[in-house]
Design an enzyme around this catalytic site. Structure first.
Site, PDB file in Angstrom:
ATOM      1  N   LYS A   1     -14.229   8.876 -41.307  1.00  0.00           N
ATOM      2  CA  LYS A   1     -14.648   7.672 -40.592  1.00  0.00           C
ATOM      3  C   LYS A   1     -15.856   7.002 -41.250  1.00  0.00           C
ATOM      4  O   LYS A   1     -16.450   6.096 -40.679  1.00  0.00           O
ATOM      5  CB  LYS A   1     -14.976   8.015 -39.138  1.00  0.00           C
ATOM      6  CG  LYS A   1     -13.799   8.569 -38.347  1.00  0.00           C
ATOM      7  CD  LYS A   1     -14.231   8.820 -36.915  1.00  0.00           C
ATOM      8  CE  LYS A   1     -13.151   9.476 -36.101  1.00  0.00           C
ATOM      9  NZ  LYS A   1     -13.578   9.697 -34.707  1.00  0.00           N
TER      10      LYS A   1
ATOM     11  N   GLU B   1     -10.796   4.558 -36.252  1.00  0.00           N
ATOM     12  CA  GLU B   1     -10.441   5.925 -36.612  1.00  0.00           C
ATOM     13  C   GLU B   1     -10.115   5.912 -38.098  1.00  0.00           C
ATOM     14  O   GLU B   1     -10.355   4.914 -38.785  1.00  0.00           O
ATOM     15  CB  GLU B   1      -9.295   6.428 -35.734  1.00  0.00           C
ATOM     16  CG  GLU B   1      -9.642   6.340 -34.251  1.00  0.00           C
ATOM     17  CD  GLU B   1      -8.789   7.206 -33.338  1.00  0.00           C
ATOM     18  OE1 GLU B   1      -8.121   8.135 -33.811  1.00  0.00           O
ATOM     19  OE2 GLU B   1      -8.805   6.945 -32.119  1.00  0.00           O
TER      20      GLU B   1
END
Length: 278
Positions: free
Chosen positions: A51, A3
Site C-alpha cells: 500500500k 488497497e
C-alpha cells in the site's frame, strides 16, 4: 478505498506522468520537508510496494507516501483545474513541463535516501502485485500465529502486502470462513489456496475502474458493503461488525449462511463470538 490494486493504479498514473522527466515544480507541504527542493532532478520511476508508493528521484532520493483511508494522488495537465480537494488538503506537488502530480490528504509523506527505503517498507511481507511475490512465504507468515483471527492476519502487511478491508471480507467469504475464525482452524486445503486466490483477485482488479470480485456486472462484491441485503449465494442477510482492537474503524462483512466460524452476536460487543455453520 485504497488497497493494493488502487495503489498499483496510482503508481502507474504517476509513473506515466513523471518518469523520465525533469521536475520544474516541487512543493512538499510537510514541516520537516518544507524547505526541500527537488526541482531540476529527473524522476526515475514510481513503484508500488503493498500500500506504499515510492517515487524515486535522481540523486538517490525517494519520496515515500502512503494513502491509508483518504489519501490520493491526482495528475493534471498544464492549465487543468485541480479538483482533488481544497488547497489546505494538499501535501505534495510535483510538476514537470506538461504534467503536475498533486498529493491530497497524504497521512505519510517522507523524503528518504533510496538506499534507506527499507526503513519504510522493509517490514512488509511478500507483495501480491510485486516482483517479490512468494506464495509459500505468505502462507507461512499467515500460519505463524494459528490463534490469530483470519481477518486480522490478512490485514497484517507483515504477512502479505496489499490486502485491505474490502479484500479481507471478500477473501473470507470465498474461503467459506468468518474473519474471526482462528487462521490455524482454516482447513488445510482452503489455507493452501488462499495466497493464489488473493493474488488472482488483486491482479484481476489492478486495471479496472470498478473493483469486482464476483465477475457479475452490477453486483461487484459478494459481501463488502452489502449489509443487511441478502447474500448473493444463499440469500441470508449479510452482516457487519467491527474487527480489531478498536483503534480504528474496521467494518467487516460476512454471510452467516455461507461462512463458518465464530462471529459477533448481533447487538453485542464485537469481542463476544458465537459459532455459525454453513
Amino acid at each position: 478505498m485504497p488497497e493494493g490494486d488502487t495503489v498499483w493504479q496510482a503508481a502507474s498514473r504517476l509513473h506515466g506522468a513523471l518518469a523520465g522527466k525533469v521536475l520544474t515544480l516541487s512543493d512538499l507541504r510537510v514541516p520537516k520537508y518544507a524547505t526541500a527542493d527537488l526541482t531540476g532532478r529527473t524522476v526515475l520511476d514510481v513503484t508500488p510496494r503493498g500500500k506504499h508508493l515510492l517515487t524515486r528521484i535522481e540523486g538517490g532520493l525517494t519520496l515515500h507516501s502512503h494513502l491509508r483511508m483518504d489519501g490520493s494522488w491526482k495528475v493534471y495537465a498544464t492549465g487543468q483545474r485541480w479538483t482533488g480537494g481544497p488547497a489546505h488538503q494538499i501535501r505534495a506537488i510535483l510538476g514537470t513541463a506538461d504534467r503536475t502530480a498533486v498529493g491530497y490528504r497524504l497521512p505519510v509523506l517522507e523524503l528518504l535516501r533510496t538506499a534507506d527505503e527499507h526503513r519504510a517498507v522493509g517490514h512488509l511481507g511478500p507483495d501480491l502485485l510485486g516482483p517479490d511475490w512468494d506464495p509459500d512465504q505468505a502462507l507461512a507468515n499467515l500460519l505463524a500465529d494459528p490463534t490469530r483471527p483470519l481477518g486480522e492476519a490478512l490485514l497484517d502487511q507483515r504477512n502479505l502486502a496489499g490486502i485491505g478491508n474490502v479484500y479481507k471480507s471478500e477473501l473470507c467469504f470465498l474461503l467459506g470462513a468468518t474473519p474471526w475464525l482462528p487462521v490455524g482452524a482454516l482447513p488445510a486445503e482452503r489455507a493452501a489456496r488462499l495466497p493464489a486466490l488473493a493474488k488472482r483477485l488483486l491482479e484481476a482488479n489492478r486495471d479496472r475502474l470498478v473493483r469486482s470480485t464476483t465477475g457479475s456486472r452490477g453486483q461487484d462484491l459478494f459481501v463488502y458493503g452489502r449489509a443487511p441485503r441478502p447474500c448473493l449465494r444463499c440469500r441470508t442477510p449479510v452482516r457487519v461488525a467491527d474487527q480489531g482492537d478498536g483503534s480504528r474503524e474496521r467494518p467487516t462483512y460476512w454471510c452467516p449462511g455461507c461462512q463458518s466460524g465464530p462471529a459477533p452476536v448481533p447487538n453485542a460487543s464485537r469481542r463476544t463470538p458465537r459459532r455459525t455453520t454453513h
